[in-house]
Write an enzyme that holds these catalytic residues in place. Structure first.
Site, PDB file in Angstrom:
ATOM      1  N   THR A  32       1.461  15.665 -49.739  1.00 57.11           N
ATOM      2  CA  THR A  32       2.396  15.357 -48.647  1.00 57.11           C
ATOM      3  C   THR A  32       3.379  16.512 -48.459  1.00 57.11           C
ATOM      4  O   THR A  32       3.780  17.139 -49.447  1.00 57.11           O
ATOM      5  CB  THR A  32       3.166  14.066 -49.009  1.00 57.11           C
ATOM      6  OG1 THR A  32       2.217  13.019 -49.137  1.00 57.11           O
ATOM      7  CG2 THR A  32       4.177  13.699 -47.931  1.00 57.11           C
ATOM      8  N   GLY A  33       3.762  16.732 -47.208  1.00 59.54           N
ATOM      9  CA  GLY A  33       4.767  17.764 -46.936  1.00 59.54           C
ATOM     10  C   GLY A  33       4.230  18.813 -45.983  1.00 59.54           C
ATOM     11  O   GLY A  33       3.079  18.744 -45.543  1.00 59.54           O
ATOM     12  N   GLY A  86       1.828  20.384 -52.392  1.00 56.08           N
ATOM     13  CA  GLY A  86       2.932  21.321 -52.521  1.00 56.08           C
ATOM     14  C   GLY A  86       3.887  20.910 -53.629  1.00 56.08           C
ATOM     15  O   GLY A  86       3.606  20.003 -54.412  1.00 56.08           O
ATOM     16  N   GLY A  99       8.851  15.453 -54.623  1.00 62.40           N
ATOM     17  CA  GLY A  99       9.484  14.252 -54.082  1.00 62.40           C
ATOM     18  C   GLY A  99      10.484  14.508 -52.985  1.00 62.40           C
ATOM     19  O   GLY A  99      11.129  13.584 -52.495  1.00 62.40           O
ATOM     20  N   GLY A 100      10.581  15.780 -52.572  1.00 67.33           N
ATOM     21  CA  GLY A 100      11.465  16.092 -51.451  1.00 67.33           C
ATOM     22  C   GLY A 100      11.097  15.285 -50.212  1.00 67.33           C
ATOM     23  O   GLY A 100      11.952  14.970 -49.379  1.00 67.33           O
ATOM     24  N   GLY A 101       9.827  14.945 -50.108  1.00 65.93           N
ATOM     25  CA  GLY A 101       9.360  14.128 -48.985  1.00 65.93           C
ATOM     26  C   GLY A 101       9.247  12.654 -49.330  1.00 65.93           C
ATOM     27  O   GLY A 101       8.646  11.884 -48.576  1.00 65.93           O
ATOM     28  N   GLU A 107       2.102  10.535 -55.192  1.00 67.35           N
ATOM     29  CA  GLU A 107       1.643  11.879 -55.574  1.00 67.35           C
ATOM     30  C   GLU A 107       1.304  11.906 -57.066  1.00 67.35           C
ATOM     31  O   GLU A 107       0.289  12.463 -57.481  1.00 67.35           O
ATOM     32  CB  GLU A 107       2.724  12.911 -55.257  1.00 67.35           C
ATOM     33  CG  GLU A 107       2.902  13.120 -53.762  1.00 67.35           C
ATOM     34  CD  GLU A 107       4.104  13.963 -53.382  1.00 67.35           C
ATOM     35  OE1 GLU A 107       5.005  14.134 -54.219  1.00 67.35           O
ATOM     36  OE2 GLU A 107       4.143  14.442 -52.250  1.00 67.35           O
ATOM     37  N   LYS A 125       9.510  28.754 -54.239  1.00 64.76           N
ATOM     38  CA  LYS A 125       9.481  27.548 -55.085  1.00 64.76           C
ATOM     39  C   LYS A 125       9.407  27.884 -56.585  1.00 64.76           C
ATOM     40  O   LYS A 125       9.590  27.007 -57.420  1.00 64.76           O
ATOM     41  CB  LYS A 125       8.278  26.662 -54.713  1.00 64.76           C
ATOM     42  CG  LYS A 125       8.156  26.322 -53.228  1.00 64.76           C
ATOM     43  CD  LYS A 125       9.245  25.387 -52.793  1.00 64.76           C
ATOM     44  CE  LYS A 125       9.153  24.961 -51.333  1.00 64.76           C
ATOM     45  NZ  LYS A 125       8.029  24.145 -50.981  1.00 64.76           N
TER      46      LYS A 125
HETATM   47  C1  5RP Z   1       6.728  15.442 -50.999  1.00 64.18           C
HETATM   48  C2  5RP Z   1       6.609  16.604 -51.908  1.00 64.18           C
HETATM   49  C3  5RP Z   1       6.273  17.933 -51.306  1.00 64.18           C
HETATM   50  O1  5RP Z   1       5.161  18.441 -51.943  1.00 64.18           O
HETATM   51  C4  5RP Z   1       7.443  18.854 -51.506  1.00 64.18           C
HETATM   52  O2  5RP Z   1       8.597  18.250 -50.955  1.00 64.18           O
HETATM   53  C5  5RP Z   1       7.197  20.211 -50.844  1.00 64.18           C
HETATM   54  O3  5RP Z   1       7.236  20.073 -49.465  1.00 64.18           O
HETATM   55  P1  5RP Z   1       6.972  21.286 -48.489  1.00 64.18           P
HETATM   56  O4  5RP Z   1       5.532  21.654 -48.629  1.00 64.18           O
HETATM   57  O5  5RP Z   1       7.311  20.715 -47.122  1.00 64.18           O
HETATM   58  O6  5RP Z   1       7.886  22.411 -48.860  1.00 64.18           O
HETATM   59  O7  5RP Z   1       6.765  16.520 -53.100  1.00 64.18           O
HETATM   60  O8  5RP Z   1       7.168  14.302 -51.678  1.00 64.18           O
END
Ligand code: 5RP
Length: 222
Positions: A32-33, A86, A99-101, A107, A125
């Protein structure tokens, strides 16, 4: 190169990594993301080469279906060769914060099932020490204040992510200022707080391969 171009490059690298190994029976775990979204869009060019996918969020499931890729319930899937996702942070040991998303629990489940977890990330990152990114913790709603008090005892500053409900119907606390010395111990300690569903440290099950996007090209760490 922009951050999006680096994300696109690592997404393409993940496609190049897995596609030669796929069979018509293969089912792929998909994260996700925004980086995972690039991966989904590029993977769609190869949809005739594999059976389908398991998604770590409703959003990714919708995107996969939009490309005509079959999405399976994980309970119906025995084997998952690859999980591609990601991360918000990674260290050199491929321990992650995710978990930012807000999709961390699903996940972590899909990562647990997959034989090979391929993390795709742009170079911003990669960190020496995890923890600058606030650690997401998914919490049962009625336990929110209790869990927050327990997280303060662990040295963190939890902040309720207002307006966010996870795909599992729970809430997120983002924990700032945690000292993440031994990531695996902290992951376990936080998961042991009653009311915590899971936390965004992926240390007990880190990534197996990191495809890192840099202006000099995609680097592979394993
Ligand atoms: C979602 C996540 C994503 O993998 C994480 O937030 C990275 O996001 P992005 O690819 O938009 O930088 O853990 O829960």
């Amino acid at each position: 190169m922009t951050q999006d171009q680096l994300k696109q490059a690592v997404a393409q690298a993940a496609v190049d990594y897995i596609v030669p190994q796929l069979t018509k029976q293969s089912i792929i775990g998909v994260g996700t993301g925004s980086t995972a979204n690039f991966f989904i869009d590029l993977l769609a060019h190869h949809k005739m080469d594999f059976d389908g996918a398991v998604a770590s969020s409703e959003a990714s499931a919708e995107r996969l279906k939009g490309h005509g890729i079959q999405v399976y319930d994980l309970n119906w899937v025995g084997e998952l060769e690859y999980y591609v996702d990601g991360a918000d942070e990674t260290n050199g040991r491929l321990e992650l914060i995710k978990g930012g998303g807000a999709a961390l629990t699903r996940e972590k489940i899909v990562a647990a099932v997959a034989r090979t977890f391929i993390c795709i990330a742009d170079e911003s990152k990669l960190v020496e020490r995890l923890g600058e990114f606030p650690l997401p913790v998914e919490v049962i709603p009625m336990a929110r204040s209790y869990v927050a008090r327990e997280l303060v005892k662990l040295g963190g500053d939890p902040v309720y992510r207002e307006g966010v409900v996870t795909d599992n119907g729970n809430v997120i606390l983002d924990v700032y200022n945690l000292e993440i010395g031994h990531a695996q111990d902290l992951e376990e300690n936080i998961n042991n707080i009653v009311g915590v569903v899971t936390n965004g440290l992926f240390a007990a099950r880190p990534a197996d391969v990191l495809l890192l996007g840099t202006p000099e090209g995609v680097k592979t760490l394993a």
